[in-house]
Design an enzyme around this catalytic site. Structure first.
Site, PDB file in Angstrom:
ATOM      1  N   GLU A 142     -12.273   4.921  -6.361  1.00 17.89           N
ATOM      2  CA  GLU A 142     -12.094   3.577  -5.791  1.00 17.89           C
ATOM      3  C   GLU A 142     -11.198   2.895  -6.946  1.00 17.89           C
ATOM      4  OE1 GLU A 142     -11.745   2.267  -3.095  1.00 17.89           O
ATOM      5  OE2 GLU A 142     -13.009   3.292  -1.779  1.00 17.89           O
TER       6      GLU A 142
ATOM      7  N   HIS B 143      -5.407   5.978  -0.825  1.00 23.11           N
ATOM      8  CA  HIS B 143      -6.247   7.094  -1.145  1.00 23.11           C
ATOM      9  C   HIS B 143      -5.582   8.334  -0.678  1.00 23.11           C
ATOM     10  CE1 HIS B 143     -10.225   5.435  -2.430  1.00 23.11           C
ATOM     11  NE2 HIS B 143     -10.052   4.616  -1.312  1.00 23.11           N
TER      12      HIS B 143
ATOM     13  N   HIS C  13      -5.433   0.067   2.889  1.00 20.76           N
ATOM     14  CA  HIS C  13      -6.281   0.562   1.646  1.00 20.76           C
ATOM     15  C   HIS C  13      -6.465   2.229   2.042  1.00 20.76           C
ATOM     16  CE1 HIS C  13     -10.194   1.790   0.216  1.00 20.76           C
ATOM     17  NE2 HIS C  13      -9.930   0.867  -0.581  1.00 20.76           N
TER      18      HIS C  13
ATOM     19  N   SER D 197      -4.244   0.074  -3.937  1.00 25.01           N
ATOM     20  CA  SER D 197      -3.618  -0.681  -2.450  1.00 25.01           C
ATOM     21  C   SER D 197      -3.763  -1.944  -2.879  1.00 25.01           C
ATOM     22  CB  SER D 197      -4.497  -0.288  -1.594  1.00 25.01           C
ATOM     23  OG  SER D 197      -5.789  -0.368  -1.693  1.00 25.01           O
TER      24      SER D 197
END
Length: 293
Positions: free
Chosen positions: A181, A140, A135, A200
């Protein structure tokens, strides 16, 4: 190395998850990952990379190509940091999992991205409560190669420290949630995802763009600051930027009066649609309605 780790990590594990360092950083221990853990990374990586083209924004694709992130092994944070530092001044630091808010903001304000160094188990491919290395790094880190996102996340860290002092952290957290996010952006005549929580996640990468269920609404800062979000399921509403450059405007805003103004207004539930919203797609709510029975 992670097969023997506790079910919970970092802050979620309580005192057992707290490292000795006050900034919560730990060695990544890249050389200690097992073949099984690298294989889990490969499964997750290859599944996402087959599905994301045409769904993810160009900045994510460019970042992925420029970074030492490959299918065959969990990335080495040292190599990632070498490339990031040269381009946007960021580095990736290993943490055991979730960290306290003030620690998180301090890292971001200093262009350090805290990434969990553990990876999910093979039976957790589709859902994980805590952010793991896939993730954090796959989702990111590619966007940190984009100058706008690099500056925005640093500004968010600085703003988070201030929001804590002012007692309005919840409102600012919603901005991060609905951008970094779970954000969408208009690009090439359609919608593309850029949020790491989506990028993700195989299932949410499909849901956010294809499902008739969620609302897709033009991003409006005060609206977002009033809107609660889902932490346990797909989002009921996604907020859409016209371009990533819109995030630059947020860096120039004094949030203090916005905190006072939005705090005086009703908090919105995730699926609300307001008469003042610019609605790009009015969701039918079918997914969450079925989940509620």
């Amino acid at each position: 190395m992670i097969a023997d780790a506790p079910t919970k990590h970092g802050l979620a594990a309580g005192e057992a998850g707290r490292p000795d360092s006050p900034d919560w950083t730990i060695p990544q221990g890249w050389e200690h990952y097992s073949a099984e853990e690298h294989a889990i990374w490969r499964t997750l990586y290859e599944r996402q990379m087959r599905m994301l083209p045409g769904r993810v924004c160009q900045a994510f694709e460019a970042g992925m190509k420029a970074l030492p992130i490959a299918h065959d092994q969990i990335p080495d944070f040292r190599r990632l940091s070498d490339v990031l530092m040269k381009h946007t001044g960021w580095q990736v630091v290993a943490v055991p999992g979730l960290v306290p808010d003030d620690v998180f903001f301090e890292h971001l304000a200093n262009r350090r991205f805290p990434a969990g160094q553990f990876i999910r188990r093979a039976d957790q491919l589709d859902y994980l409560e805590e952010p793991d290395v896939f993730h954090d790094v796959f989702g990111h880190v590619p966007m940190l190669m984009h100058p706008v996102m690099a500056d925005f996340i640093q500004a968010y860290g600085e703003g988070g420290l201030r929001a804590q002092r002012l007692g309005h952290l919840e409102q600012l957290a919603r901005v991060y949630w609905y951008t970094v996010e779970f954000g969408l952006v208009e690009e090439n005549g359609g919608l593309r995802l850029y949020g790491g929580g989506i990028a993700s996640s195989y299932s949410e990468s499909l849901f956010c763009l294809d499902s008739p269920s969620p609302n897709r609404i033009r991003f409006d800062l005060e609206r977002v600051m009033r809107t609660r979000y889902r932490i346990d399921d797909f989002q009921e509403t996604y907020f859409v930027l016209r371009s990533l450059e819109d995030l630059l405007e947020l860096r120039q805003i004094d949030f203090a009066p916005l905190y006072e103004r939005t705090a005086a207004q009703p908090t919105l539930v995730p699926g609300d649609v307001l008469p003042t919203d610019v609605v790009l797609h009015r969701g039918d709510g079918s997914y969450h309605r079925a989940r509620r029975g």
